[in-house]
Design a protein around this motif. Structure first.
Motif, mmCIF file in Angstrom:
data_model
loop_
_atom_site.group_PDB
_atom_site.id
_atom_site.type_symbol
_atom_site.label_atom_id
_atom_site.label_comp_id
_atom_site.label_asym_id
_atom_site.label_seq_id
_atom_site.Cartn_x
_atom_site.Cartn_y
_atom_site.Cartn_z
ATOM 1 N N ASN A 1 -3.605 -9.107 5.208
ATOM 2 C CA ASN A 1 -3.931 -8.596 6.553
ATOM 3 C C ASN A 1 -5.403 -8.797 6.889
ATOM 4 O O ASN A 1 -6.161 -9.403 6.139
ATOM 5 N N GLY A 2 -5.805 -8.239 8.045
ATOM 6 C CA GLY A 2 -7.184 -8.415 8.502
ATOM 7 C C GLY A 2 -8.196 -7.545 7.768
ATOM 8 O O GLY A 2 -9.399 -7.758 7.886
ATOM 9 N N GLY B 1 -1.528 -0.552 9.353
ATOM 10 C CA GLY B 1 -1.114 0.257 8.198
ATOM 11 C C GLY B 1 -2.102 0.281 7.053
ATOM 12 O O GLY B 1 -1.845 0.962 6.054
ATOM 13 N N VAL B 2 -3.213 -0.444 7.153
ATOM 14 C CA VAL B 2 -4.125 -0.469 5.996
ATOM 15 C C VAL B 2 -4.589 0.946 5.667
ATOM 16 O O VAL B 2 -4.587 1.368 4.516
ATOM 17 N N SER C 1 0.379 -6.273 2.705
ATOM 18 C CA SER C 1 -0.774 -5.559 2.149
ATOM 19 C C SER C 1 -1.839 -6.483 1.564
ATOM 20 O O SER C 1 -2.994 -6.082 1.465
ATOM 21 N N VAL D 1 14.926 -4.545 -6.151
ATOM 22 C CA VAL D 1 16.025 -3.568 -6.196
ATOM 23 C C VAL D 1 17.105 -4.120 -5.274
ATOM 24 O O VAL D 1 16.846 -4.418 -4.102
ATOM 25 N N TYR E 1 0.822 -1.227 0.000
ATOM 26 C CA TYR E 1 0.000 0.000 0.000
ATOM 27 C C TYR E 1 0.855 1.276 0.000
ATOM 28 O O TYR E 1 0.508 2.253 -0.654
ATOM 29 N N THR E 2 1.982 1.271 0.765
ATOM 30 C CA THR E 2 2.790 2.501 0.838
ATOM 31 C C THR E 2 3.243 2.909 -0.557
ATOM 32 O O THR E 2 3.078 4.066 -0.978
ATOM 33 N N GLU F 1 8.476 -3.756 -7.882
ATOM 34 C CA GLU F 1 8.080 -4.633 -6.782
ATOM 35 C C GLU F 1 8.896 -5.926 -6.872
ATOM 36 O O GLU F 1 8.972 -6.545 -7.931
ATOM 37 N N ALA F 2 9.491 -6.335 -5.735
ATOM 38 C CA ALA F 2 10.367 -7.509 -5.740
ATOM 39 C C ALA F 2 9.619 -8.785 -6.130
ATOM 40 O O ALA F 2 10.162 -9.664 -6.782
ATOM 41 N N GLY G 1 1.454 -3.141 12.356
ATOM 42 C CA GLY G 1 0.179 -3.864 12.364
ATOM 43 C C GLY G 1 -1.035 -2.991 12.197
ATOM 44 O O GLY G 1 -2.159 -3.481 12.276
ATOM 45 N N PHE H 1 -8.828 -4.408 8.391
ATOM 46 C CA PHE H 1 -9.365 -3.317 9.224
ATOM 47 C C PHE H 1 -8.709 -2.031 8.723
ATOM 48 O O PHE H 1 -7.489 -1.858 8.880
#
Ligand SMILES: Cc1cc2nc3c(=O)[nH]c(=O)nc-3n(C[C@H](O)[C@H](O)[C@H](O)COP(=O)(O)OP(=O)(O)OC[C@H]3O[C@@H](n4cnc5c(N)ncnc54)[C@H](O)[C@@H]3O)c2cc1C
Length: 469
Positions: free
Chosen positions: A78-79, A386-387, A75, A216, A44-45, A66-67, A384, A81
């Motif tokens: 997760n839950g 970060g959504v 991302s 990277v 998400y970041t 993206e690796a 935990g 929330f």
């Protein structure tokens, strides 16, 4: 019923990532390219950073690398929330930045609304439901904490309702509930992987060039920007946004601030109408219980229950390996807690059991910074939650890089103490492992002992390092 029996058919993979909507990976970068802004990381970041960079300045040439696969890490597993809080809850924020809490909470609400608006604007089908969240007390000592939280939250303008035992059970029926606090507008529930994939599509629709399976391997400053080395080529960028979460940081200084902590979740099969009716749960809130070691759980669009949390496992020397995503001991514990909470669901089976890594820092909410004379900016350490907060982190990254701003402009976001300060670094091994294990042991004891915190936890609290969910 034997809680283990419910796990007999559980697939050891994240439920969300198995969805038929998962897009095919985009091709790797197999050449050297140049761009105005390179974004490293397709969680998400990184995705919000790339998307909002194009929104701020459509003329920018943006590349995202993206690796592995977009949304393949935290991302997408997760839950779901999506909380307004930027500070990992009210308490954590009040203890650290009491004077700016009003502004932080206002920005958090604005950020959550920004996510809802983007979901609508780009037609992202991520099962977004503005349900709010219900914090439940399962021990008498937790009731006073909920009442105090209600008082502070209401003062800050939140729509909170304190529920007694009957009222909370009328919302969701569990014999373990003694009271609750319903935060009616502080969180939404969503399908996490579909949010990541939808952001990927939205980025592509604005012209972001995305390369998957493109790790990277090194970054260095060059005369007119930053050079990123990748497996088959590289990127020359004027500016760089680093959104690599908990993975071994390309920027060495970050390694002292982050530890990988494994968190686990189970998913049930869909509930029948009768099973759902036995719970009530008509308002479909996400639920979290209030011990230091807590569970989080919620309904999905097709009425499964995701049940996660409680154990948080750190492995010596920042252990980070695919096989650590499965932990039978934790799955068994989570299953037994599930049936203790909802005994009326006996016979229900879990279809999936998985784990993922959380980018934990010692202040429990994200930190931000720059390197290479301001040409690189990062946001990490969401611990935990970060959504929602990753979108705010992306805004800070873009502010720090000056994207879409007048020369020298400093946004109000950049003036926040939360944004300007850093967490305390973790000690080196073996002290790191010892301190984390001692903290886990102390937290479990506190939960078993009416929340009373021992000398170690009280010392951490004094140093601003104590975690109280
Ligand atoms: C089991 C679990 C449950 C959770 N539940 C919730 C919840 O309900 N609510 C909530 O708010 N938060 C929750 N979280 C936390 C939340 O998922 C994270 O805070 C958030 O996803 C972090 O996003 P990110 O983009 O910073 O990191 P990530 O999603 O980890 O993305 C980082 C990306 O960078 C890539 N990368 C790393 N190194 C490189 C490199 N060198 N080159 C290229 N790419 C690289 C990785 O492959 C990865 O895709 C949970 C986390 C877990 C694990």
């Amino acid at each position: 019923m034997n809680a283990l029996k419910a796990l007999a058919q559980a697939e050891p993979t994240p439920y969300w990532l198995e969805d038929p909507a998962r897009p095919e990976p985009l091709p790797s970068l197999v050449e050297t390219t140049t761009c105005d802004l390179a974004v490293i990381g397709g969680g998400y970041t990184g995705l919000w950073t790339a998307l909002m960079a194009k929104e701020r300045d459509p003329s920018l040439d943006v590349v995202l690398v993206e690796a592995d696969r977009v949304g393949g890490a935290a991302s997408g597993r997760n839950g779901g929330f999506c909380a307004a809080s930027l500070t990992h809850g009210l308490w954590n924020g009040m203890e650290r930045w009491p004077d700016q809490m009003g502004e932080l909470e206002r920005l958090g609400k604005e950020n959550l609304q920004g996510i809802a608006d983007a979901v609508t604007r780009y037609g992202i089908d991520c099962e977004f439901e503005f349900t709010g969240e219900l914090h439940v007390a399962t021990e008498e000592w937790q009731l006073a904490d909920l009442a105090e939280e209600a008082e502070h939250g209401i003062r800050l303008g939140h729509d909170l309702r304190l529920l007694d035992r009957d009222a909370v059970r009328a919302e969701v029926n569990s014999p373990t509930y003694l009271g609750g606090l319903w935060d009616r507008d502080g969180a939404a529930m969503l399908h996490p992987a579909k949010l990541a994939w939808g952001l990927r599509d939205a980025c592509a629709s604005l012209g972001v060039r995305i390369y998957e399976r493109t790790p990277v391997t090194a970054i260095s400053e060059s005369r007119d920007g930053v050079w990123l080395r990748t497996s088959y080529g590289g990127v020359r960028a004027r500016r760089v946004a680093l959104g690599t979460g908990v993975f071994p940081p390309l920027l060495k200084r970050l390694k002292h601030y982050l530890v990988p902590v494994y968190d686990y979740a189970l998913m049930t099969e869909p509930l029948s109408d009768a099973q759902l009716a036995s719970l009530g749960w008509r308002n479909r809130q996400g639920i979290g219980d209030s011990a230091n070691q807590f569970h989080y759980y919620r309904l999905t669009a097709d009425n499964r229950i995701l049940w996660g949390g409680y154990d948080a496992i750190y492995h010596f020397r920042n252990g980070l390996r695919h096989e650590l995503e499965s932990r039978p001991e934790t799955f068994a514990r989570l299953s037994s807690h599930f049936f203790r909470t909802y005994p009326q669901l006996e016979g229900l089976a879990f279809t999936h059991a998985w784990g993922g890594v959380i980018d934990t820092c010692s202040r429990f909410c994200a930190f931000y910074g720059t390197a290479f004379g301001g040409r690189l900016a990062y946001a990490t350490g969401y611990t935990g939650l970060g959504v929602g907060a990753t979108r705010f982190g992306a805004d800070v990254i873009l502010d720090n890089l000056g994207v879409g701003l007048a020369p020298g402009e400093v946004t109000p976001r950049l003036k926040l103490d939360m944004v300007r300060s850093k967490p305390l670094p973790f000690p080196p091994e073996p002290f790191r492992f010892g301190a984390i294990q001692l903290t886990r042991w102390s937290i479990a004891r506190a939960d078993a002992n009416q929340g009373k915190r021992n000398l170690w936890l009280r010392t951490l609290d004094k140093l601003g390092l104590g975690f109280d969910s």
